[in-house]
Design an enzyme around this catalytic site. Structure first.
Site, PDB file in Angstrom:
ATOM      1  CB  VAL A 107      -1.058  -0.029   1.212  1.00 37.33           C
ATOM      2  CG1 VAL A 107      -1.835   1.169   1.344  1.00 37.33           C
ATOM      3  CG2 VAL A 107      -1.766  -1.228   1.373  1.00 37.33           C
ATOM      4  CB  CYS A 108       0.935   4.228   0.429  1.00 38.28           C
ATOM      5  SG  CYS A 108       1.390   6.155  -0.012  1.00 38.28           S
ATOM      6  CB  VAL A 109       5.748   4.712   0.656  1.00 43.18           C
ATOM      7  CG1 VAL A 109       5.364   5.985  -0.351  1.00 43.18           C
ATOM      8  CG2 VAL A 109       5.519   4.795   2.030  1.00 43.18           C
TER       9      VAL A 109
END
Length: 321
Positions: A107-109
């Site tokens: 998720v995301c970074v």
């Protein structure tokens, strides 16, 4: 996975989506969310909220895991630039737990942790646009695409911005239980439309930090005169350089040509106007320097994979005037 300073929504978003899937299928979905951390001590997220793990990484490594969800965390430097944090110990646990799972997602970074663990080698992957350059620089063996909401490469999934964890979770549900269940969950989330993997993050990264006053002056000049037919010749004259030299410094400082940068600024302004006003497409096209609605539409399709009308219907603010 849980760890100190993790992004809160990265952790709490997917469980909310999976809980709705259970509700929509009378618990037939079979999802059980388990939070694992280095120890059983409370973990403090980047938002300051404390979360209790269910088990340790070591205990999780003794189980069969269906889906490993790897969130991320960032730090911001003195110039407000965002950097993904990659803890070597966490990377080690990602490697171990990935070997026990049917599919791995970030998720995301969190994609930076997967990359450091070697799980994205030779694959196409996405992450939040603000750290995409970092991911590409640190891992040239990965095809980094900062535009899509999420990307699936076999049994490895990567998601973009923090809120995109909802889209990614819906895609996982669709993969497990079918589109009909995923759409029912999307309605419960009051998501107007479940976004597909190829859809843009709808964010134009215009905040690149440049190192020369000349480029900063040009950027401000472009913003002040965005409604005018800005050409490379005009910008070069304003900066007192040749056309070719202007193109070279734009590529060196901002990573794109003057034409591409101007278009990105025009699209960003048009995007904001579509969200916040009832202005006609003709008026927005003129105010943003596109000239015609056809040019506006082509730019939106090229950069955001949608049309201005579709974008407005999805993202227009209820406070627009």
């Amino acid at each position: 996975m849980l760890f100190e300073d993790v992004d809160l929504l990265d952790v709490t978003g997917p469980p909310e989506v999976f809980s709705l899937a259970r509700r929509e299928t009378d618990d037939a979905a079979g999802y059980e969310v388990v939070l694992a951390a280095e120890s059983l001590d409370p973990v403090t997220t980047g938002a300051g909220v404390r979360i209790l793990p269910d088990l340790t990484f070591r205990q999780a490594a003794e189980r069969n895991i269906d889906t490993l969800i790897v969130p991320g965390s960032v730090e911001v430097d003195g110039e407000r630039r965002v950097h993904a944090i990659v803890d070597p110990e966490l990377v080690g646990w990602v490697k171990v737990l990935a070997g026990r799972t049917r599919r791995v997602t970030s998720v995301c970074v969190g994609a930076h942790l997967l990359a450091a663990a070697g799980l994205l080698d030779g694959k196409r992957a996405t992450t939040h646009w603000s750290t995409a350059h970092q991911l590409a620089a640190d891992h040239p063996e990965i095809e980094v695409d900062a535009d899509p909401i999420f990307i699936r490469e076999g049994d490895v999934w990567t998601g973009a911005g923090i809120s995109a964890c909802l889209d990614l979770s819906l895609a996982l549900i669709a993969d497990d239980l079918g589109e009909a269940v995923a759409l029912r969950v999307a309605r419960q989330l009051v998501m107007y439309l479940k976004r597909q993997s190829g859809q843009s993050q709808f964010s134009v990264p215009l905040e690149q930090v440049s190192t020369t006053r000349r480029i900063e002056d040009l950027r401000h000049h472009i913003m002040r005169n965005i409604d005018l037919p800005l050409t490379v010749v005009d910008l070069a004259a304003h900066a007192h350089v040749s056309d070719r030299h202007l193109t070279r410094i734009f590529k060196a400082e901002l990573g794109m040509t003057p034409h591409a940068y101007i278009e990105s600024v025009r699209v960003e302004k048009a995007r904001n106007d579509l969200e916040s006003s009832d202005a006609t497409l003709e008026r927005i096209a003129s105010a943003c320097g596109f000239g015609t609605t056809d040019t506006l539409v082509r730019a939106f399709r090229r950069r955001l994979n949608t049309t201005p009308t579709e974008y407005r219907s999805r993202f227009r603010s209820s406070y627009a005037v």
